[in-house]
Design an enzyme around this catalytic site. Structure first.
Site, PDB file in Angstrom:
ATOM      1  N   THR A  44       0.180  80.333  31.769  1.00  5.01           N
ATOM      2  CA  THR A  44       0.370  81.633  32.402  1.00  5.01           C
ATOM      3  C   THR A  44       0.696  81.443  33.882  1.00  5.01           C
ATOM      4  O   THR A  44       1.024  82.400  34.567  1.00  5.01           O
ATOM      5  CB  THR A  44      -0.919  82.476  32.293  1.00  5.01           C
ATOM      6  OG1 THR A  44      -2.025  81.645  32.680  1.00  5.01           O
ATOM      7  CG2 THR A  44      -1.139  82.958  30.887  1.00  5.01           C
ATOM      8  N   ASP A 101      -2.109  74.439  25.010  1.00  2.00           N
ATOM      9  CA  ASP A 101      -2.179  75.763  25.628  1.00  2.00           C
ATOM     10  C   ASP A 101      -2.861  75.620  26.987  1.00  2.00           C
ATOM     11  O   ASP A 101      -3.638  74.686  27.191  1.00  2.00           O
ATOM     12  CB  ASP A 101      -2.993  76.685  24.708  1.00  2.00           C
ATOM     13  CG  ASP A 101      -2.697  78.165  24.976  1.00  2.00           C
ATOM     14  OD1 ASP A 101      -1.830  78.453  25.819  1.00  2.00           O
ATOM     15  OD2 ASP A 101      -3.343  79.009  24.335  1.00  2.00           O
ATOM     16  N   LYS A 157       4.014  82.790  23.276  1.00  2.00           N
ATOM     17  CA  LYS A 157       4.126  81.351  23.560  1.00  2.00           C
ATOM     18  C   LYS A 157       3.639  80.540  22.359  1.00  2.00           C
ATOM     19  O   LYS A 157       4.313  79.626  21.904  1.00  2.00           O
ATOM     20  CB  LYS A 157       3.327  80.997  24.820  1.00  2.00           C
ATOM     21  CG  LYS A 157       3.866  81.704  26.065  1.00  2.00           C
ATOM     22  CD  LYS A 157       3.218  81.217  27.347  1.00  2.00           C
ATOM     23  CE  LYS A 157       1.773  81.642  27.475  1.00  2.00           C
ATOM     24  NZ  LYS A 157       1.609  83.124  27.556  1.00  2.00           N
ATOM     25  N   THR A 158       2.460  80.911  21.836  1.00  5.96           N
ATOM     26  CA  THR A 158       1.935  80.200  20.672  1.00  5.96           C
ATOM     27  C   THR A 158       2.828  80.436  19.457  1.00  5.96           C
ATOM     28  O   THR A 158       3.031  79.533  18.642  1.00  5.96           O
ATOM     29  CB  THR A 158       0.494  80.663  20.373  1.00  5.96           C
ATOM     30  OG1 THR A 158      -0.275  80.554  21.579  1.00  5.96           O
ATOM     31  CG2 THR A 158      -0.148  79.817  19.298  1.00  5.96           C
ATOM     32  N   ARG A 196       0.945  91.162  21.409  1.00  3.32           N
ATOM     33  CA  ARG A 196      -0.447  91.013  20.991  1.00  3.32           C
ATOM     34  C   ARG A 196      -1.199  92.336  21.156  1.00  3.32           C
ATOM     35  O   ARG A 196      -2.032  92.702  20.325  1.00  3.32           O
ATOM     36  CB  ARG A 196      -1.145  89.912  21.777  1.00  3.32           C
ATOM     37  CG  ARG A 196      -2.553  89.640  21.217  1.00  3.32           C
ATOM     38  CD  ARG A 196      -3.342  88.756  22.118  1.00  3.32           C
ATOM     39  NE  ARG A 196      -2.858  87.390  22.077  1.00  3.32           N
ATOM     40  CZ  ARG A 196      -3.078  86.505  23.024  1.00  3.32           C
ATOM     41  NH1 ARG A 196      -3.745  86.845  24.101  1.00  3.32           N
ATOM     42  NH2 ARG A 196      -2.626  85.284  22.898  1.00  3.32           N
TER      43      ARG A 196
HETATM   44  P1  ATP Z   1      -1.159  83.028  24.565  1.00  4.02           P
HETATM   45  O1  ATP Z   1      -0.270  82.708  25.689  1.00  4.02           O
HETATM   46  O2  ATP Z   1      -2.460  83.636  24.981  1.00  4.02           O
HETATM   47  O3  ATP Z   1      -1.287  81.923  23.563  1.00  4.02           O
HETATM   48  P2  ATP Z   1       0.948  84.070  23.226  1.00  4.02           P
HETATM   49  O4  ATP Z   1       1.921  84.466  24.269  1.00  4.02           O
HETATM   50  O5  ATP Z   1       1.077  82.726  22.661  1.00  4.02           O
HETATM   51  O6  ATP Z   1      -0.468  84.217  23.813  1.00  4.02           O
HETATM   52  P3  ATP Z   1       1.002  84.890  20.545  1.00  4.02           P
HETATM   53  O7  ATP Z   1      -0.386  84.528  20.115  1.00  4.02           O
HETATM   54  O8  ATP Z   1       2.080  83.969  20.203  1.00  4.02           O
HETATM   55  O9  ATP Z   1       0.997  85.160  22.091  1.00  4.02           O
HETATM   56  O10 ATP Z   1       1.396  86.329  19.995  1.00  4.02           O
HETATM   57  C1  ATP Z   1       0.427  87.217  19.517  1.00  4.02           C
HETATM   58  C2  ATP Z   1       0.923  87.952  18.285  1.00  4.02           C
HETATM   59  O11 ATP Z   1       1.999  88.805  18.643  1.00  4.02           O
HETATM   60  C3  ATP Z   1       1.469  87.083  17.167  1.00  4.02           C
HETATM   61  O12 ATP Z   1       0.505  86.778  16.200  1.00  4.02           O
HETATM   62  C4  ATP Z   1       2.569  87.922  16.536  1.00  4.02           C
HETATM   63  O13 ATP Z   1       2.039  88.742  15.526  1.00  4.02           O
HETATM   64  C5  ATP Z   1       3.010  88.808  17.645  1.00  4.02           C
HETATM   65  N1  ATP Z   1       4.259  88.359  18.248  1.00  4.02           N
HETATM   66  C6  ATP Z   1       4.369  87.728  19.433  1.00  4.02           C
HETATM   67  N2  ATP Z   1       5.654  87.544  19.738  1.00  4.02           N
HETATM   68  C7  ATP Z   1       6.369  88.063  18.729  1.00  4.02           C
HETATM   69  C8  ATP Z   1       7.768  88.195  18.476  1.00  4.02           C
HETATM   70  N3  ATP Z   1       8.663  87.768  19.359  1.00  4.02           N
HETATM   71  N4  ATP Z   1       8.155  88.782  17.339  1.00  4.02           N
HETATM   72  C9  ATP Z   1       7.255  89.226  16.471  1.00  4.02           C
HETATM   73  N5  ATP Z   1       5.925  89.157  16.658  1.00  4.02           N
HETATM   74  C10 ATP Z   1       5.482  88.586  17.765  1.00  4.02           C
END
Ligand code: ATP
Length: 334
Positions: free
Chosen positions: A158, A109, A64-65, A217
């Site tokens: 979430t 977030d 998401k981030t 992650r």
């Molecule tokens: P939260 O909801 O807790 O913020 P998130 O879903 O936003 O978590 P991210 O922090 O965006 O998760 O992703 C964590 C890490 O996973 C990123 O730093 C990246 O390295 C990797 N990542 C996530 N999604 C992808 C993707 N689609 N392709 C490549 N790498 C990814």
């Protein structure tokens, strides 16, 4: 229970930022979502309008981030990041709203944890790029209206079910992120290993991917650990046996379940006879917050059918008994 890490927090963050895709075409998997965002970005540029507000939902660590930070790169604008719990009153939003650049992104977030009073304050900002500020109190109170730069609000949650209807309706796009396939995660592991200057065989990348709970992650943190393990114990690339030994040592089992997953299933099976049991009771027994269970542990166990949800609570499925090496009870005849 405190988690002790051996990596300083800022260093871990640096690593995480270094691994984050910068552009939509670098995002692996989530193809449908990426394609729709691509269209929205192209339209926004062509029509010279800010991107419509976007809500991302899904379990933690699925990107998401990542999507939220990729979009301003695509648009050539800036981003400000904050979170629901950090915004306890409308005034907490003011610095962000007054700092907006035309067409820039404000990322919130955990937006479902924003108090109602802040939510209502943000409605006119989302609809008309305007906020109403109340000055003074009682009889002498007056409201002044302030115009804002046109911007894009990106919310991440979430729990989209916990978001109020009016808030949800103000987002133009709703994008749900799903767990990744093993192949997609293996690609992410290989790409990130290159970024970390770490040779890894395709078989080892596949082993890490298979044991990463469908979550990028988690794959990143398993890769970091395996990289350290490999550097300390071996020379040369990360091979499949090395990956396997590293994950075994981290107490990640052959299916990729970690200690908390197993504790959850053990409690459900041994203490609650396989359920049905409420999440609150499970959380109290395991000594974890029920939000942690519901947000971080259960989504993967549900999707992989280790457990199922019934009106009376969580129930262990045959796969859970197999994973723990236990004998499943005979199905009850009703
Ligand atoms: P939260 O909801 O807790 O913020 P998130 O879903 O936003 O978590 P991210 O922090 O965006 O998760 O992703 C964590 C890490 O996973 C990123 O730093 C990246 O390295 C990797 N990542 C996530 N999604 C992808 C993707 N689609 N392709 C490549 N790498 C990814």
């Amino acid at each position: 229970e405190k988690v002790i890490t051996t990596v300083p927090a800022d260093e871990a963050q640096k690593h995480d930022a270094a691994l984050r895709p910068k552009l939509l075409k670098e995002v692996i998997g989530q193809r449908k979502v990426a394609e729709r965002l691509e269209i929205a970005v192209r339209a926004s540029k062509k029509l010279n309008e800010p991107l419509g507000h976007i809500l991302f939902d899904g379990p933690p660590g699925l990107g998401k981030t990542t999507f939220a930070t990729v979009l301003p790169n695509e648009l050539g604008t800036s981003i400000q990041l904050t979170s629901g719990p950090a915004l306890s009153k409308p005034a907490d939003l003011l610095p962000f709203l007054t700092n907006l650049d035309e067409g820039s992104v404000l990322f919130i977030d955990e937006i479902h944890r924003m108090p109602r009073i802040v939510e209502e304050f943000i409605y006119p900002a989302m609809e008309d790029f305007r906020i109403d500020i109340v000055l003074g109190e009682g009889m002498s109170a007056r409201t002044i209206s302030m115009n804002l730069k046109r911007f894009t609000l990106i919310g991440a949650t979430t729990r989209s079910g916990m978001l109020s209807g009016p808030m949800r309706d103000r987002f133009k796009m709703h994008e749900h992120l799903e767990f990744y396939s093993v192949e997609e995660l293996a690609t992410i592991v290989r790409v990130n290993a290159v970024k970390l200057n770490t040779p890894i065989t395709p078989e080892a990348a596949h082993e890490l991917a298979r044991r990463s709970r469908g979550t990028p992650r988690v794959a990143n943190s398993r890769l970091h650990w395996t990289r350290s393990y490999s550097a300390a114990m071996h020379d040369g690339p990360i091979t499949e046996p090395i990956a396997r030994a590293a994950l075994d040592m981290a107490e990640v089992d052959r299916d990729g379940l970690d200690k908390n997953d197993r504790k959850y299933l053990e409690t459900l099976i041994d203490l609650y006879a396989g359920g049905p049991t409420g999440v609150e009771a499970l959380a109290a027994t395991i000594n974890l917050a029920s939000d942690t269970l519901a947000d971080e542990i259960e989504p993967y166990l549900l999707r992989e059918q280790y457990i199922t949800r019934s009106p009376r609570g969580r129930v262990a499925m045959p796969r859970a008994y197999i994973a723990l090496g236990k004998l499943a009870p005979k199905p009850k005849t009703e």
